[in-house]
Design a protein around this motif. Structure first.
Motif, mmCIF file in Angstrom:
data_model
loop_
_atom_site.group_PDB
_atom_site.id
_atom_site.type_symbol
_atom_site.label_atom_id
_atom_site.label_comp_id
_atom_site.label_asym_id
_atom_site.label_seq_id
_atom_site.Cartn_x
_atom_site.Cartn_y
_atom_site.Cartn_z
ATOM 1 N N UNK A 37 38.959 23.444 57.231
ATOM 2 C CA UNK A 37 38.326 23.894 58.467
ATOM 3 C C UNK A 37 38.798 25.307 58.808
ATOM 4 N N UNK A 38 37.840 26.189 59.027
ATOM 5 C CA UNK A 38 38.181 27.530 59.513
ATOM 6 C C UNK A 38 37.627 27.634 60.928
ATOM 7 N N UNK A 39 38.493 27.961 61.878
ATOM 8 C CA UNK A 39 38.034 28.064 63.261
ATOM 9 C C UNK A 39 38.130 29.511 63.716
ATOM 10 N N UNK A 40 37.096 29.948 64.430
ATOM 11 C CA UNK A 40 37.090 31.310 64.963
ATOM 12 C C UNK A 40 37.177 31.226 66.477
ATOM 13 N N UNK A 41 38.054 32.002 67.036
ATOM 14 C CA UNK A 41 38.221 31.962 68.487
ATOM 15 C C UNK A 41 37.865 33.305 69.106
ATOM 16 N N UNK A 42 37.071 33.235 70.159
ATOM 17 C CA UNK A 42 36.741 34.422 70.936
ATOM 18 C C UNK A 42 36.374 33.972 72.327
ATOM 19 N N UNK A 43 36.369 34.891 73.251
ATOM 20 C CA UNK A 43 36.060 34.539 74.638
ATOM 21 C C UNK A 43 34.765 33.724 74.700
ATOM 22 N N UNK A 44 33.769 34.190 73.971
ATOM 23 C CA UNK A 44 32.544 33.417 73.831
ATOM 24 C C UNK A 44 32.046 33.657 72.412
ATOM 25 N N UNK A 45 32.049 32.599 71.616
ATOM 26 C CA UNK A 45 31.699 32.803 70.210
ATOM 27 C C UNK A 45 30.198 32.989 70.015
ATOM 28 N N UNK A 46 29.423 32.759 71.079
ATOM 29 C CA UNK A 46 27.993 33.006 70.949
ATOM 30 C C UNK A 46 27.700 34.482 71.167
ATOM 31 N N UNK A 47 27.895 35.241 70.135
ATOM 32 C CA UNK A 47 27.502 36.642 70.156
ATOM 33 C C UNK A 47 27.157 37.004 68.729
ATOM 34 N N UNK A 48 26.402 38.038 68.580
ATOM 35 C CA UNK A 48 25.884 38.361 67.249
ATOM 36 C C UNK A 48 26.990 38.550 66.224
ATOM 37 N N UNK A 49 28.027 39.305 66.613
ATOM 38 C CA UNK A 49 29.083 39.621 65.644
ATOM 39 C C UNK A 49 29.754 38.353 65.116
ATOM 40 N N UNK A 50 30.123 37.474 66.056
ATOM 41 C CA UNK A 50 30.813 36.262 65.628
ATOM 42 C C UNK A 50 29.906 35.381 64.773
ATOM 43 N N UNK A 51 28.678 35.177 65.242
ATOM 44 C CA UNK A 51 27.764 34.335 64.480
ATOM 45 C C UNK A 51 27.523 34.929 63.097
ATOM 46 N N UNK A 52 27.447 36.235 63.058
ATOM 47 C CA UNK A 52 27.241 36.903 61.787
ATOM 48 C C UNK A 52 28.440 36.679 60.861
ATOM 49 N N UNK A 53 29.615 36.731 61.460
ATOM 50 C CA UNK A 53 30.809 36.512 60.649
ATOM 51 C C UNK A 53 30.843 35.067 60.144
ATOM 52 N N UNK A 54 30.507 34.150 61.043
ATOM 53 C CA UNK A 54 30.447 32.739 60.651
ATOM 54 C C UNK A 54 29.479 32.594 59.477
ATOM 55 N N UNK A 55 28.354 33.264 59.597
ATOM 56 C CA UNK A 55 27.346 33.187 58.553
ATOM 57 C C UNK A 55 27.852 33.752 57.224
ATOM 58 N N UNK A 56 28.500 34.910 57.321
ATOM 59 C CA UNK A 56 29.030 35.522 56.085
ATOM 60 C C UNK A 56 29.998 34.588 55.387
#
Lengths: 1000, 278
Positions: free
Chosen positions: A67-86
């Motif tokens: 499991x890889x978890x990404x944490x950010x104030x709000x993960x619903x943003x283009x950059x984070x989703x894009x990173x998740x996708x990559x």
């Protein structure tokens, strides 16, 4: 022993060569030592619970999830989703990964007007950039149970990517590659790594780091201690070479036997270096002492070896016993640790009495400064002098004090805390713990609670039992997000029919099942034949007590509440008596579901703080009324809806019969509605209406289309009837709930699903109850529904380990104490002597448990080792002391003189040894593994306590009991004793006076 | 003497020329024959062969095989008209009998659930998801004109043949010369899950016998193989199609037991109404 000494001296060259040779050979193999970082492999592999757990892990892929978890104030943003996708795409392209799930790669079945939309939650080729689009997706994602809490935290701060690794691959290497992939993507998100593969990487690193850091440290420490006590190069390097060689032998043998280092045995080198030096120290200090007495070199060695050889041997054997007692443990981890430390100690002992004297005999004699007793002068000697006097004067006080402390410990020991969750073995600041904590806080925990269900998973009543089980699980404190195939079926039903329930018939289930067939997620939920399924929930606490409560509650449910064998009966076909019974049971079933749904929202934690919602009786009354009282006729609102729906049907493409005239349709609807005012019309009635009103030309070629039409209309009416009933009951129930629940949309949905079964005709009755009715009346024979559920997952295994830890403790400790007692009693030819010798160590162990209890240090897989190790090492002090004391006493000295002499010589060696062993163990405190740290300081403490008690409590006991095994006390008159005592008292008073004088 | 020798030499040359030229010419001709088709032409021909029938009614069995070799079977009837209207009705196993899909132009797809007597519309981004648990995507099931979405290129050199087993590779190698090998890359602006396809088109009848699907990362991902390619009535049809998902280690075989072409299926059959019929 003298013969042995002569033997050693005769073959000294061969001994040296042989020792060096073996060291070189085994040293070569040390480099191949492996580290076993698979936490699951530490479990007792042949234990049935572990077998089941591993089986479930293999079958459903759970043990290979990274499991890889990404944490950010709000993960619903283009950059984070894009990173998740990559990351997702890169993982997907790895051959070793069989599937990946993340926000950007998850099947989504969405309900839309008149149908459904099948697709991906977020299209990987079209990650939304527009903030409005992102907001919509966020809202939708968080509204679905399937995603919220599993792929995304409820506050949307954490999103995870779950990758399933294939079997039979090098998990560590793959996990390392995965880490690199993640690190190569850019972004501001904080990253966590969880799951067994990543934990393995972490554990390997930590064990390696500890070995590399701690081993040199302990070597340097031992060198320092040796330097302080011997102040010579040979004093440092001879004992050191003994321990280093024995350590190399041990690790070399482990490597040869392909036994990897574990989270426990990684301490073996540090331990051996710390403990093993004792033998060399004893040997060397006795030699120095003998040389001082004027022995020549060879004679000195012979004397020392023959005098100190037996105690060293005894000490070695008892230590060996302490460690080998761990072989009685049911945990392989502990067995290995005990065995290899044990043989390591044996090696150290053998080398100390062979290699060491052999080398000594080749070295030049060194001059040593003498004091009046013929031993080296030093601060320890001065302390020992005072100690001797103190013991002799206060033997009753000492024994009494110790006895008092032991009494206290009996009160403290039952409160010992226990800890079995291995995640707790790492520092709070460690990567692994942080990931764990995050999972606990944001995603409901990471400890898998699993129930393996065996049965026909396509049978609606097996699925219904699963739904109940999940509701029960979710109602337990700390348990979150139970998921199974039943949830997927419910979700499909919701998409198709609007309510999240398991349908009544096999065909209905099969229809829904059809859509999820072949979906990747199924591999984690069922086997390919759909005869075994997994209910998996997460537990979000590491408290052993809470785990215990859960395991018991689940087992209790499985034993008492689960319907493992029932018969499907249609209530409408049953006799009145049976029907009544079935309906009553249905009411109870609905009630328990509702109760669980409430409990889920107001968990009853074992540590208080529960909010009670009692609404039982009223709920029961209303539901009973709804089930028992047949409704006749329909209200106008309902009829209006029916009219519209049937009309829509006739005008749609779906209409089985195409009636062009609006007038015709209206007439048909009017006739059907007329029927509705009485009772719900059957298909026959509708066919009759159609036949009457539809021009024959429309169906003359295909007369069966009338049946199709009737069946479609009947379905529309049925569906609407069900909704009306459910909504009506909901309306009646709602006021009974507190405001917070009434406003809780999710709860209301759950409530509707709970009561939906009032619309159902089939019911599964427990076979035992069924036979009662079946014997008496002519009841319809229904199909049997059988299922079996077994609890697995980490909690039950933890409790199993917990039991085993306690077993280990009791067994290994009793065996060690008993064997040591036998050995000493035999050697001293006195039972009392044996008892007295082990008394200080028993005191030490109780002291240790008391400290653990008071400071809330849990008993775990490593701290469980302390007491037996304490027996093994600590008893040496008693042995050394008693033997020296005996020798000195036999020389005709008075007790005081004998005690003085013993304390100055052996007592000093004991303190040096205890200090050095203690320092060695304290090095473990600097390591990364928490139980190892605890082990370090606790064992350091026990070393000091056992050393102190063997030079205070032990002589005090001997003096108090005047035990015969030491020698004859009778030859000394009472006068002499009181005389001596008087002298001491006088001396002490003078001493006190001196001190006060100096002070003023 | 010298002259004689010279003439003889010429004679030999001429002879040689006379003998060689026609064969050269012939070679040129066959080269020309090969080159007669561009990659695009081959692809279009192949598309037209595969989608030739005006309508078809097929009874088939789908066999789903998982990595342990366990099989699941499904029987279905498929009606197709042109390349855009299609209905698939499941005949077995018993519990899904009657379940039916209707695929109409413009991404309109309907589904009938016999147990609930309900028709549901399926909106689709589903083109690239698995069809009913098989390894075929909805896209694969459809009769696509590859030329519409892909840019073909003729593969000149012998390509390195990759397959599931060495045996299989050898078999393919021996068959290579009987096929045109096309490399298909998605047309600009068209997003596909595959970075490229390698299509084996039979030289004799232009039937696409094998399609290798490569992932975006360029790895061989899925292999579709059409076997038992026979001529029924006037059309070529493969009686056995296998889709092998190398990543999932799962494959699906589609066996055609009955096929009827050009019966003049009415448009009416491709309606929601008929979706419900047994």
């Amino acid at each position: 022993m003298r013969k042995f000494a002569e033997f050693v001296l005769k073959f000294r060259i061969i001994i040296i060569l042989l020792t060096v040779g073996v060291t070189l050979f085994l040293g070569y193999h040390v480099k191949d030592i492996k580290i076993n970082s698979d936490i699951l492999s530490y479990l007792p592999q042949n234990d049935p619970l572990v077998v089941l757990f591993n089986e479930v892990g293999d079958k459903f892929g759970g043990n290979s999830l990274a499991v890889v978890a990404l944490e950010k104030e709000d993960t619903f943003n283009y950059e984070t989703l894009n990173r998740v996708n990559q990351i997702t795409q890169k993982f997907k392209s790895m051959d070793e990964i069989s599937q990946v799930m993340s926000l950007t790669d998850i099947l989504d079945i969405k309900k839309i007007e008149g149908g459904l939309e099948v697709g991906k939650l977020i299209d990987k080729d079209d990650i939304p950039q527009d903030s409005e689009k992102i907001r919509k997706i966020k809202e939708y994602t968080l509204s679905k149970d399937m995603y919220r809490g599993s792929l995304i935290s409820a506050d949307s701060k954490i999103t995870v990517i779950i990758a399933r690794l294939k079997e039979n691959i090098d998990k560590i290497t793959v996990a390392q590659q995965m880490k690199k992939i993640v690190q190569n993507t850019s972004g501001k998100e904080k990253i966590y790594y969880g799951g067994i593969p990543f934990q393995m990487v972490f554990l390997t690193d930590i064990i390696q780091a500890d070995l590399i850091k701690l081993t040199p440290m302990v070597v340097i420490l031992v060198m320092l201690i040796l330097f302080c006590s011997f102040k010579s190069l040979r004093g440092i390097f001879l004992p050191l070479s003994c321990v280093l060689m024995s350590t190399i032998w041990t690790v070399g043998i482990m490597s040869l036997l392909k036994i990897p280092l574990t989270i426990a045995s990684d301490a073996v080198p540090v331990l051996l270096i710390a403990i093993g030096s004792a033998y060399g120290i004893h040997m060397l200090s006795k030699y120095n002492e003998d040389i001082c007495k004027g022995d020549d070199k060879i004679q000195g060695i012979k004397d020392s070896l023959s005098e100190v050889g037996i105690p060293i041997l005894l000490a070695g054997i008892t230590t060996l016993i302490g460690f080998l007692a761990f072989l009685s443990s049911p945990l392989g981890l502990i067995k290995e640790f005990g065995f290899f430390t044990g043989i390591g100690v044996l090696f150290a002992m053998i080398i100390s009495v062979t290699f060491l004297p052999a080398v000594l005999s080749l070295l030049k004699v060194r001059k040593i400064k003498l004091n009046h007793h013929g031993v080296e002068d030093g601060w320890i000697t001065r302390i020992m002098d005072k100690l001797g006097k103190f013991v002799l004067g206060k033997e009753k006080f000492i024994v009494g004090g110790c006895a008092g402390l032991m009494m206290i410990s009996f009160l403290a020991v039952p409160h010992l805390n226990r800890n079995v969750n291995m995640i707790n073995y790492f520092k709070k600041s460690s990567e692994i713990r942080q990931a764990e904590e995050m999972m606990e806080n944001k995603l409901g925990g990471s400890i898998p609670v699993q129930l393996l269900v065996r049965g026909d998973l396509k049978d609606p009543f097996v699925l219904k039992e699963m739904v109940k089980l999940e509701k029960f699980l979710a109602a337990q404190p700390h348990v979150n997000d139970p998921q199974s195939i039943a949830d997927l079926i419910c979700e499909m039903n919701r998409v198709m029919n609007g309510h999240s329930t398991i349908p009544e018939t096999k065909e209905e289930v099969a229809n829904l099942w059809f859509f999820i067939e072949g979906q990747e997620i199924l591999e984690q939920l069922i086997n390919s034949e759909a005869t075994e399924g997994l209910i998996q929930a997460k537990m979000g606490t590491v408290e052993t007590k809470e785990v215990d409560v859960l395991v018991k509650a689940v087992n209790n449910y499985l034993e008492e509440k689960l319907n493992i064998d029932s018969v499907k009966i249609k209530i409408s076909l049953a006799s009145d008596k049976l029907a009544e019974e079935l309906k009553k049971q249905r009411v109870e079933q609905i009630l328990s579901k509702i109760k669980w749904d409430i409990q889920k929202r107001f968990p009853v934690f074992s540590k208080g703080g529960s909010k009670k919602v009692i609404i039982d009786d009223d709920l029961r009354k209303i539901i009973t009324a709804s089930i028992f009282i047949e409704k006749k006729g329909f209200d106008n609102k309902f009829i209006k809806i029916i009219e519209t729906k049937i009309s829509n049907y006739f005008h749609s493409e779906e209409a089985d019969i195409q009636i062009k005239s609006k007038q015709g349709i209206t007439i048909i609807i009017r006739d059907i509605v007329k029927k509705l005012q009485g009772e719900s019309p059957g298909e026959e009635d509708i066919i009759a209406i159609l036949r009457k009103n539809v021009p024959e030309i429309l169906y003359i070629e295909e007369p069966e289309i009338l049946e199709y039409t009737a069946s479609s209309i009947k379905a529309i009416i049925n569906e609407e009837e069900r909704w009306v009933r459910a909504n009506q009951l909901m309306g009646e129930l709602k006021p009974l709930f507190p405001r917070s629940l009434r406003k809780d949309e999710e709860f209301l949905k759950d409530l509707r699903d709970d009561i939906w079964e009032i619309n159902e005709d089939w019911f599964a009755l427990a076979s035992s109850k069924y036979s009662k009715f079946f014997n008496n009346t002519n009841e319809p024979i229904g199909n049997q529904v059988k299922l079996a559920v077994a609890q697995t997952g980490m909690p039950i295994i933890y409790m199993d380990i917990d039991r085993k830890i306690i077993q280990s403790q009791v067994f290994s400790l009793s065996i060690a104490i008993f064997l040591v007692f036998i050995l000493l009693a035999f050697r001293l030819k006195s039972l009392i002597g044996g008892l007295i010798s082990i008394f200080p160590i028993i005191f030490t162990i109780l002291f240790n448990f008391t400290v653990m209890s008071i400071f809330d240090i849990p008993l775990d897989i490593v701290t469980v080792l302390i007491s037996s190790v304490a027996v093994g090492i600590g008893i040496d002090y008693s042995i050394h002391f008693i033997f020296r004391f005996k020798v000195e006493f036999a020389k005709g000295k008075s007790e005081l003189e004998a005690l003085d002499k013993t304390l100055e010589t052996t007592g000093k060696a004991i303190i040096i040894n205890a200090l050095s062993v203690m320092m060695g163990f304290l090095v473990l405190v600097l390591g990364n593994i928490v139980p190892m740290q605890r082990f370090g300081y606790l064992i350091a403490l026990t070393m000091i306590i056992s050393a102190l008690s063997s030079i205070t409590l032990l002589p005090a006991l001997i003096l108090l009991t005047k035990a015969g095994f030491i020698g004859s006390f009778d030859r000394l008159t009472k006068n002499l004793i009181s005389n001596v005592k008087g002298k001491i008292k006088k001396g002490m008073i003078e001493g006190v006076k001196k001190i006060t004088k100096n002070g003023s | 003497m010298k002259e004689k020798k010279f003439f003889m030499m010429i004679e030999v040359w001429v002879l040689a020329l006379v003998m060689i030229v026609p064969s050269l010419a012939q070679e040129k001709k066959s080269e020309a024959q090969k080159k007669e088709f561009t990659a695009l032409e081959i692809l279009k021909k192949s598309d037209s062969v595969a989608n030739a029938p005006k309508d078809q009614e097929i009874i088939m069995e789908m066999i789903l095989i998982d990595k342990k070799g366990k099989q699941k079977k499904r029987g279905a009837k498929m009606l197709q008209k042109g390349s855009e209207k299609r209905m698939i009705k499941f005949l077995s196993p018993a519990d899904v009998k009657g379940l039916a899909f209707l695929d109409l132009p413009n991404d309109m797809m309907y589904l009938y659930l016999p147990a609930f007597k309900k028709i549901r519309r399926i909106a689709s981004h589903v083109k690239n998801t698995s069809f009913a648990g098989t390894d075929f995507t909805y896209d694969d099931m459809a009769s696509i004109n590859y030329a519409d979405e892909w840019v073909p290129g003729l593969m000149e050199s012998k390509k390195e043949i990759v397959s599931v087993s060495a045996e299989k590779e050898k078999e393919l190698e021996s068959k290579e010369c009987e096929h045109y090998l096309l490399e298909l890359k998605p047309k600009e602006g068209i997003k596909k899950d595959y970075s490229k396809l390698v299509m084996w088109v039979r030289k004799d009848n232009f039937y696409p016998a094998r399609i290798e699907h490569y992932s975006r990362e360029g790895k061989l991902w899925k292999i579709m193989e059409r076997r038992k390619i026979v001529k029924e009535a006037k059309y070529w049809v493969s009686k056995e199609t296998e889709m092998n998902d190398l990543k999932k280690e799962h494959k699906t075989k589609m066996l055609i037991s009955e096929v009827k072409f050009d019966q003049g299926l009415k448009d009416e059959l491709f309606s929601q109404r008929y979706l419900k019929r047994k």
